[in-house]
Write a protein that holds these residues in place. Structure first.
Motif, mmCIF file in Angstrom:
data_model
loop_
_atom_site.group_PDB
_atom_site.id
_atom_site.type_symbol
_atom_site.label_atom_id
_atom_site.label_comp_id
_atom_site.label_asym_id
_atom_site.label_seq_id
_atom_site.Cartn_x
_atom_site.Cartn_y
_atom_site.Cartn_z
ATOM 1 N N ARG A 220 -9.989 27.754 -8.443
ATOM 2 C CA ARG A 220 -9.151 27.272 -7.337
ATOM 3 C C ARG A 220 -9.369 25.785 -7.081
ATOM 4 N NH1 ARG A 220 -9.133 30.919 -2.124
ATOM 5 N NH2 ARG A 220 -8.287 32.828 -2.953
ATOM 6 N N TYR B 271 -13.006 31.108 4.379
ATOM 7 C CA TYR B 271 -11.963 30.089 4.349
ATOM 8 C C TYR B 271 -11.900 29.460 2.966
ATOM 9 C CZ TYR B 271 -15.852 26.756 4.727
ATOM 10 O OH TYR B 271 -16.993 26.033 4.506
ATOM 11 N N SER B 272 -10.792 28.819 2.673
ATOM 12 C CA SER B 272 -10.668 28.031 1.450
ATOM 13 C C SER B 272 -10.860 26.574 1.810
ATOM 14 C CB SER B 272 -9.301 28.246 0.802
ATOM 15 O OG SER B 272 -9.211 29.549 0.291
ATOM 16 N N ALA C 148 -7.070 26.249 3.371
ATOM 17 C CA ALA C 148 -6.016 26.274 2.355
ATOM 18 C C ALA C 148 -5.811 27.723 1.912
ATOM 19 C CB ALA C 148 -6.424 25.410 1.159
ATOM 20 N N ASN C 149 -4.765 27.938 1.129
ATOM 21 C CA ASN C 149 -4.466 29.250 0.557
ATOM 22 C C ASN C 149 -4.256 30.305 1.645
ATOM 23 O OD1 ASN C 149 -4.774 28.033 -2.016
ATOM 24 N ND2 ASN C 149 -6.962 28.376 -1.906
ATOM 25 N N SER D 298 -9.009 24.676 -4.125
ATOM 26 C CA SER D 298 -9.692 24.779 -2.825
ATOM 27 C C SER D 298 -10.577 26.016 -2.864
ATOM 28 C CB SER D 298 -8.663 24.902 -1.694
ATOM 29 O OG SER D 298 -7.811 23.784 -1.671
ATOM 30 N N TRP E 164 -13.591 17.912 8.504
ATOM 31 C CA TRP E 164 -12.830 17.485 7.331
ATOM 32 C C TRP E 164 -12.378 16.051 7.538
ATOM 33 C CZ3 TRP E 164 -7.428 19.276 5.339
ATOM 34 C CH2 TRP E 164 -7.333 19.025 3.950
ATOM 35 N N PRO F 207 -10.267 22.867 1.027
ATOM 36 C CA PRO F 207 -9.564 21.807 0.289
ATOM 37 C C PRO F 207 -10.338 20.494 0.330
ATOM 38 C CG PRO F 207 -8.556 22.105 2.438
ATOM 39 C CD PRO F 207 -9.637 23.147 2.320
ATOM 40 N N TRP G 17 -1.539 25.197 11.734
ATOM 41 C CA TRP G 17 -2.239 24.965 10.465
ATOM 42 C C TRP G 17 -3.214 26.118 10.239
ATOM 43 C CZ3 TRP G 17 -7.402 22.157 10.196
ATOM 44 C CH2 TRP G 17 -7.829 21.989 8.874
ATOM 45 N N ARG G 18 -3.343 26.583 9.030
ATOM 46 C CA ARG G 18 -4.189 27.746 8.717
ATOM 47 C C ARG G 18 -5.680 27.424 8.737
ATOM 48 N NH1 ARG G 18 -1.473 28.314 2.893
ATOM 49 N NH2 ARG G 18 -1.426 26.101 2.506
ATOM 50 N N VAL H 142 -1.582 17.599 6.840
ATOM 51 C CA VAL H 142 -1.641 18.547 7.959
ATOM 52 C C VAL H 142 -0.873 17.904 9.116
ATOM 53 C CG1 VAL H 142 -3.124 19.799 9.565
ATOM 54 C CG2 VAL H 142 -3.895 19.408 7.206
#
Length: 191
Positions: free
Chosen positions: A47, A67-68, A92-93, A49, A181, A70, A88-89, A82
């Motif tokens: 992946r 979580y993924s 990612a993914n 991410s 992040w 990124p 927003w999740r 973003v």
């Protein structure tokens, strides 16, 4: 008749050829076969991410998060990759989810024990909205988000730093969780 035998010869030749080249070399008597010996990589290994799992305690309450993660990759994150004022999740993914073994209080509001997807709504100015949603197993993150399944919405103030963090992380800390992040840290108070 000659055409049929020629076609049969070609068919049998093809089957023979495929049989020889599709079989692996026979194992010697002393060579073990192990299910764990395969070197194929799982989808998570490749992946962009990577999938991350973290667990810990807040106070004496067990918490798990998946979580993924990124990477920034020289991109403009906030307000671009973003967008502001959109769900927003928080990764990612698939949707990020949190599993709480016991009832907790998030930013002063009660939240029952259970598994929840974690979404955020970033804002250019002011507090961000933190969303706990009962549909935690969403393959495509915010694309499947349904506001009607929200269990709790609270706000938290992001903090901006001079140093940049390349990979998104969600850490369990004494005071709750921290989403980090790029140059942003979002502390979410949980007790």
């Amino acid at each position: 008749m000659r055409m049929i035998s020629k076609n049969l010869f070609l068919i049998f030749g093809f089957i023979f050829y495929m049989g020889i080249f599709s079989c692996s070399a026979p194992k010697s008597d002393n060579e073990e076969i192990s299910a764990d010996s395969t070197e194929e990589s799982s989808p998570e290994d490749t992946r962009a991410s990577p999938l991350k799992n973290t667990e810990g305690t807040i106070g004496n309450k067990s918490v798990k998060i998946q979580y993924s993660s990124p990477a920034v990759k020289d991109r403009n994150i906030w307000g671009d990759l973003v967008p502001y004022d959109e769900v927003w999740r928080t990764g990612a993914n698939e949707a990020t989810f949190i599993e709480l073994a016991e009832d907790v209080v998030v930013e002063g509001e009660p939240l029952n024990a259970g598994k929840y997807s974690l979404f955020t709504i970033p804002r250019e100015n002011g507090d961000w909205t933190i969303i706990f949603n009962s549909e935690w197993d969403l393959e495509h993150g915010h694309f499947q988000y349904d506001e009607e399944m929200d269990v709790l919405r609270v706000t938290a103030a992001p903090e901006w730093t001079d140093s940049s963090q390349e990979w998104l992380s969600i850490e369990i800390v004494d005071s709750g969780i921290e989403v980090k992040w790029e140059k942003m840290k979002l502390p979410i108070h949980i007790e």
